[in-house]
Design an enzyme around this catalytic site. Structure first.
Site, short mmCIF file in Angstrom:
data_model
loop_
_atom_site.label_atom_id
_atom_site.label_comp_id
_atom_site.label_asym_id
_atom_site.label_seq_id
_atom_site.Cartn_x
_atom_site.Cartn_y
_atom_site.Cartn_z
N GLY A 264 0.80 -1.21 0.00
CA GLY A 264 0.00 0.00 0.00
C GLY A 264 0.83 1.27 0.00
O GLY A 264 1.94 1.32 -0.54
N HIS A 265 0.31 2.29 0.65
CA HIS A 265 0.88 3.64 0.60
C HIS A 265 2.22 3.72 1.33
O HIS A 265 3.16 4.34 0.85
CB HIS A 265 -0.14 4.60 1.23
CG HIS A 265 0.20 6.05 1.08
ND1 HIS A 265 0.24 6.68 -0.15
CD2 HIS A 265 0.49 7.01 2.00
CE1 HIS A 265 0.55 7.96 0.03
NE2 HIS A 265 0.70 8.18 1.31
#
Length: 286
Positions: A264-265
Protein backbone atom coordinates in the site's frame (compact mmCIF):
# COMPACT_ATOMS: atom_id res chain seq x y z
CA UNK A 1 26.22 -2.15 12.78
CA UNK A 2 25.46 1.12 10.99
CA UNK A 3 25.64 4.26 13.10
CA UNK A 4 22.76 6.67 12.53
CA UNK A 5 23.23 10.25 13.69
CA UNK A 6 20.34 12.44 14.89
CA UNK A 7 20.92 16.18 14.59
CA UNK A 8 19.17 19.53 14.57
CA UNK A 9 20.25 22.68 12.77
CA UNK A 10 18.79 26.19 12.81
CA UNK A 11 17.51 27.43 9.46
CA UNK A 12 16.26 31.02 9.51
CA UNK A 13 15.26 30.63 13.14
CA UNK A 14 13.54 27.27 12.61
CA UNK A 15 14.89 23.99 13.91
CA UNK A 16 15.28 21.29 11.27
CA UNK A 17 15.83 17.81 12.64
CA UNK A 18 17.40 15.13 10.48
CA UNK A 19 18.71 11.58 10.51
CA UNK A 20 21.96 10.75 8.74
CA UNK A 21 24.14 7.71 8.10
CA UNK A 22 26.91 6.72 5.71
CA UNK A 23 30.28 8.11 4.67
CA UNK A 24 30.38 11.87 4.26
CA UNK A 25 32.05 11.56 0.83
CA UNK A 26 29.48 9.07 -0.54
CA UNK A 27 26.75 10.09 -3.02
CA UNK A 28 23.90 11.74 -1.13
CA UNK A 29 20.45 10.20 -0.96
CA UNK A 30 17.90 12.73 0.30
CA UNK A 31 14.84 11.06 1.83
CA UNK A 32 11.73 13.27 1.78
CA UNK A 33 8.82 11.96 3.82
CA UNK A 34 5.07 12.28 3.42
CA UNK A 35 1.95 12.89 5.52
CA UNK A 36 1.29 12.19 8.37
CA UNK A 37 4.74 10.90 9.26
CA UNK A 38 8.31 12.25 9.43
CA UNK A 39 11.83 10.95 8.90
CA UNK A 40 10.65 8.24 11.29
CA UNK A 41 9.25 6.44 8.23
CA UNK A 42 12.83 5.86 7.06
CA UNK A 43 14.16 4.54 10.37
CA UNK A 44 14.71 1.01 9.03
CA UNK A 45 15.66 1.96 5.45
CA UNK A 46 18.53 4.28 6.37
CA UNK A 47 20.87 1.55 7.72
CA UNK A 48 20.20 -0.66 4.67
CA UNK A 49 21.38 2.02 2.24
CA UNK A 50 24.16 3.63 4.24
CA UNK A 51 26.94 1.50 2.73
CA UNK A 52 26.22 2.97 -0.73
CA UNK A 53 24.97 6.46 0.12
CA UNK A 54 25.29 9.28 2.56
CA UNK A 55 21.64 9.09 3.60
CA UNK A 56 19.99 12.28 4.86
CA UNK A 57 16.36 12.38 6.05
CA UNK A 58 15.02 15.71 7.37
CA UNK A 59 11.68 16.35 9.06
CA UNK A 60 9.67 18.98 7.21
CA UNK A 61 8.57 22.03 9.17
CA UNK A 62 5.40 21.09 11.05
CA UNK A 63 6.40 17.42 11.20
CA UNK A 64 8.46 15.18 13.45
CA UNK A 65 11.04 16.88 15.62
CA UNK A 66 11.43 19.96 13.42
CA UNK A 67 9.86 23.25 14.43
CA UNK A 68 6.09 23.41 14.14
CA UNK A 69 5.12 27.09 14.34
CA UNK A 70 1.45 28.02 14.19
CA UNK A 71 -0.25 28.88 10.92
CA UNK A 72 -0.10 32.50 12.07
CA UNK A 73 3.68 32.39 12.21
CA UNK A 74 4.58 30.28 9.18
CA UNK A 75 3.15 30.05 5.67
CA UNK A 76 2.34 26.35 5.34
CA UNK A 77 2.64 25.89 1.60
CA UNK A 78 4.75 23.49 -0.41
CA UNK A 79 6.74 26.46 -1.70
CA UNK A 80 7.60 27.40 1.88
CA UNK A 81 8.51 23.84 2.90
CA UNK A 82 10.76 23.60 -0.13
CA UNK A 83 12.46 26.90 0.67
CA UNK A 84 13.37 25.61 4.13
CA UNK A 85 14.67 22.37 2.61
CA UNK A 86 16.83 24.32 0.15
CA UNK A 87 18.36 26.37 2.96
CA UNK A 88 18.81 23.24 5.07
CA UNK A 89 20.80 21.58 2.29
CA UNK A 90 22.93 24.69 1.85
CA UNK A 91 23.52 24.91 5.60
CA UNK A 92 24.83 21.33 5.82
CA UNK A 93 26.84 21.68 2.61
CA UNK A 94 24.94 19.35 0.27
CA UNK A 95 25.08 20.37 -3.40
CA UNK A 96 24.18 17.20 -5.33
CA UNK A 97 21.87 14.36 -4.39
CA UNK A 98 19.43 11.69 -5.46
CA UNK A 99 15.93 12.29 -4.13
CA UNK A 100 13.70 9.61 -2.63
CA UNK A 101 10.20 11.05 -2.45
CA UNK A 102 7.01 9.72 -0.89
CA UNK A 103 3.63 11.47 -0.69
CA UNK A 104 4.29 15.10 0.42
CA UNK A 105 7.98 14.58 -0.23
CA UNK A 106 7.24 14.43 -3.95
CA UNK A 107 6.10 18.04 -4.50
CA UNK A 108 9.00 19.22 -2.37
CA UNK A 109 11.41 17.11 -4.40
CA UNK A 110 9.93 18.32 -7.69
CA UNK A 111 10.40 21.93 -6.64
CA UNK A 112 14.01 21.23 -5.67
CA UNK A 113 14.65 19.69 -9.07
CA UNK A 114 13.03 22.50 -11.01
CA UNK A 115 14.87 25.18 -9.01
CA UNK A 116 18.28 23.52 -9.46
CA UNK A 117 18.10 20.75 -12.06
CA UNK A 118 21.84 20.08 -12.02
CA UNK A 119 21.72 19.23 -8.30
CA UNK A 120 19.50 16.16 -8.76
CA UNK A 121 21.41 13.05 -9.83
CA UNK A 122 18.54 10.60 -9.63
CA UNK A 123 14.88 10.23 -8.68
CA UNK A 124 13.34 7.48 -6.58
CA UNK A 125 9.58 7.81 -6.20
CA UNK A 126 7.86 5.54 -3.71
CA UNK A 127 4.19 6.43 -4.04
CA UNK A 128 5.18 10.02 -4.70
CA UNK A 129 2.90 11.38 -7.40
CA UNK A 130 3.95 13.33 -10.51
CA UNK A 131 1.05 12.67 -12.88
CA UNK A 132 -2.68 13.22 -13.02
CA UNK A 133 -3.07 9.49 -13.59
CA UNK A 134 -1.96 8.84 -10.02
CA UNK A 135 -4.80 10.58 -8.21
CA UNK A 136 -7.51 8.25 -6.87
CA UNK A 137 -10.72 10.33 -7.14
CA UNK A 138 -12.41 8.86 -4.08
CA UNK A 139 -9.57 10.18 -1.94
CA UNK A 140 -8.81 13.45 -3.72
CA UNK A 141 -12.19 14.88 -4.70
CA UNK A 142 -12.79 16.44 -1.26
CA UNK A 143 -9.32 18.00 -1.31
CA UNK A 144 -9.88 19.52 -4.75
CA UNK A 145 -13.27 20.82 -3.58
CA UNK A 146 -11.70 22.57 -0.60
CA UNK A 147 -9.01 24.14 -2.76
CA UNK A 148 -11.63 25.42 -5.18
CA UNK A 149 -14.24 26.68 -2.70
CA UNK A 150 -12.08 27.46 0.37
CA UNK A 151 -14.96 27.57 2.81
CA UNK A 152 -15.12 26.54 6.43
CA UNK A 153 -17.42 23.70 5.39
CA UNK A 154 -15.09 22.28 2.75
CA UNK A 155 -12.12 22.59 5.11
CA UNK A 156 -13.93 20.86 7.95
CA UNK A 157 -14.95 18.06 5.62
CA UNK A 158 -11.27 17.10 5.59
CA UNK A 159 -10.91 16.85 9.36
CA UNK A 160 -11.67 13.12 9.45
CA UNK A 161 -8.39 12.60 7.57
CA UNK A 162 -6.59 13.74 10.74
CA UNK A 163 -8.27 11.16 12.96
CA UNK A 164 -7.15 7.73 14.10
CA UNK A 165 -9.29 5.71 11.71
CA UNK A 166 -7.94 7.52 8.65
CA UNK A 167 -4.33 7.44 9.81
CA UNK A 168 -4.46 3.71 10.55
CA UNK A 169 -6.08 3.19 7.16
CA UNK A 170 -3.18 4.96 5.42
CA UNK A 171 -0.78 2.44 6.92
CA UNK A 172 -2.88 -0.69 6.46
CA UNK A 173 -4.86 -0.35 3.24
CA UNK A 174 -3.56 -2.47 0.41
CA UNK A 175 -1.27 -4.55 2.63
CA UNK A 176 -1.91 -8.28 2.04
CA UNK A 177 -0.94 -9.15 5.61
CA UNK A 178 -1.68 -6.24 7.99
CA UNK A 179 0.11 -8.03 10.82
CA UNK A 180 3.41 -7.15 9.12
CA UNK A 181 2.86 -3.43 9.83
CA UNK A 182 4.17 -2.22 13.19
CA UNK A 183 1.40 -0.27 15.00
CA UNK A 184 4.10 1.97 16.47
CA UNK A 185 4.33 3.61 13.04
CA UNK A 186 0.84 5.07 13.14
CA UNK A 187 0.92 5.70 16.88
CA UNK A 188 4.00 7.86 16.32
CA UNK A 189 2.21 9.78 13.57
CA UNK A 190 -0.93 10.24 15.68
CA UNK A 191 1.04 11.56 18.64
CA UNK A 192 2.56 14.25 16.44
CA UNK A 193 -0.75 15.12 14.80
CA UNK A 194 -2.31 15.56 18.23
CA UNK A 195 -0.15 18.53 19.17
CA UNK A 196 -2.05 21.82 19.60
CA UNK A 197 -2.49 23.70 16.32
CA UNK A 198 -1.27 20.85 14.10
CA UNK A 199 -4.77 20.33 12.74
CA UNK A 200 -4.68 23.79 11.17
CA UNK A 201 -1.20 23.13 9.80
CA UNK A 202 -2.34 19.98 8.04
CA UNK A 203 -5.55 21.56 6.75
CA UNK A 204 -3.47 24.38 5.25
CA UNK A 205 -1.27 21.87 3.43
CA UNK A 206 -4.31 19.93 2.19
CA UNK A 207 -5.63 23.17 0.70
CA UNK A 208 -2.29 23.99 -0.94
CA UNK A 209 -1.81 20.57 -2.50
CA UNK A 210 -3.58 21.66 -5.68
CA UNK A 211 -0.61 23.96 -6.40
CA UNK A 212 1.53 20.91 -7.07
CA UNK A 213 -0.44 19.91 -10.15
CA UNK A 214 0.65 23.08 -11.91
CA UNK A 215 4.26 21.92 -11.67
CA UNK A 216 3.72 18.73 -13.60
CA UNK A 217 4.28 20.01 -17.18
CA UNK A 218 7.62 21.59 -16.22
CA UNK A 219 8.59 18.49 -14.28
CA UNK A 220 7.79 16.25 -17.24
CA UNK A 221 9.89 18.44 -19.53
CA UNK A 222 12.79 18.17 -17.08
CA UNK A 223 12.48 14.38 -16.98
CA UNK A 224 12.53 14.26 -20.79
CA UNK A 225 15.40 16.67 -21.31
CA UNK A 226 17.64 15.64 -18.43
CA UNK A 227 17.25 11.87 -18.79
CA UNK A 228 17.86 11.72 -15.06
CA UNK A 229 17.76 8.10 -13.77
CA UNK A 230 14.30 7.30 -12.40
CA UNK A 231 13.06 4.48 -10.20
CA UNK A 232 9.37 4.25 -9.33
CA UNK A 233 8.95 1.60 -6.63
CA UNK A 234 5.30 1.67 -5.67
CA UNK A 235 2.71 -0.06 -3.56
CA UNK A 236 0.41 -1.22 -6.33
CA UNK A 237 -2.63 -1.30 -4.02
CA UNK A 238 -2.34 2.31 -2.89
CA UNK A 239 -5.77 3.95 -2.79
CA UNK A 240 -4.30 7.45 -2.54
CA UNK A 241 -1.79 7.38 -5.40
CA UNK A 242 -2.72 4.64 -7.83
CA UNK A 243 -0.24 2.38 -9.59
CA UNK A 244 -0.99 4.30 -12.80
CA UNK A 245 1.00 7.15 -11.25
CA UNK A 246 4.09 4.96 -11.21
CA UNK A 247 3.59 3.68 -14.73
CA UNK A 248 3.13 7.24 -16.00
CA UNK A 249 6.81 8.01 -15.39
CA UNK A 250 7.52 6.00 -18.54
CA UNK A 251 5.79 8.73 -20.60
CA UNK A 252 8.63 11.16 -20.01
CA UNK A 253 11.41 8.89 -18.72
CA UNK A 254 11.28 5.84 -21.00
CA UNK A 255 14.42 4.57 -19.30
CA UNK A 256 12.68 4.55 -15.90
CA UNK A 257 12.58 1.37 -13.87
CA UNK A 258 9.07 0.76 -12.58
CA UNK A 259 8.50 -1.79 -9.83
CA UNK A 260 4.98 -2.42 -8.56
CA UNK A 261 4.98 -4.18 -5.20
CA UNK A 262 2.01 -5.94 -3.58
CA UNK A 263 1.57 -3.33 -0.87
CA UNK A 264 0.00 0.00 0.00
CA UNK A 265 0.88 3.64 0.60
CA UNK A 266 3.53 3.13 3.30
CA UNK A 267 5.42 0.39 1.51
CA UNK A 268 8.46 0.51 3.79
CA UNK A 269 6.37 -0.76 6.69
CA UNK A 270 5.49 -4.03 4.93
CA UNK A 271 8.08 -4.52 2.17
CA UNK A 272 11.24 -2.86 3.44
CA UNK A 273 13.72 -5.43 2.16
CA UNK A 274 12.24 -5.52 -1.33
CA UNK A 275 12.36 -1.73 -1.61
CA UNK A 276 15.94 -1.56 -0.33
CA UNK A 277 17.12 -4.35 -2.62
CA UNK A 278 15.45 -2.69 -5.61
CA UNK A 279 17.15 0.63 -4.85
CA UNK A 280 20.56 -1.01 -4.55
CA UNK A 281 20.09 -2.93 -7.80
CA UNK A 282 18.93 0.22 -9.60
CA UNK A 283 21.96 2.09 -8.27
CA UNK A 284 24.24 -0.41 -10.01
CA UNK A 285 22.54 0.23 -13.35
CA UNK A 286 24.06 3.71 -13.79
Amino acid sequence: MVTVHYSTVSVDGLDVFWREAGQTDAPVLLLLHGYPTSSHMFRHLIPLLADRYRVIAPDHIGFGRSSAPSVDNFDYTFDALTAVTQRFLKTIGVQKYTIYVQDYGAPIGWRLALADPAAVEGVISQNGNAYEEGFVPEFWDAIWADAAEQTTETRDALRPALERTAVEWQYLHGVPDPTTVDPDAWEHALALLGRPGLDLVQLALFRDYVSNRALYPALHEWLRSSRVPVLAVWGRNDEIFAAAGAEAFSHDAPHARIELVDGGHFLLESDLDQVADTILEWRQEF
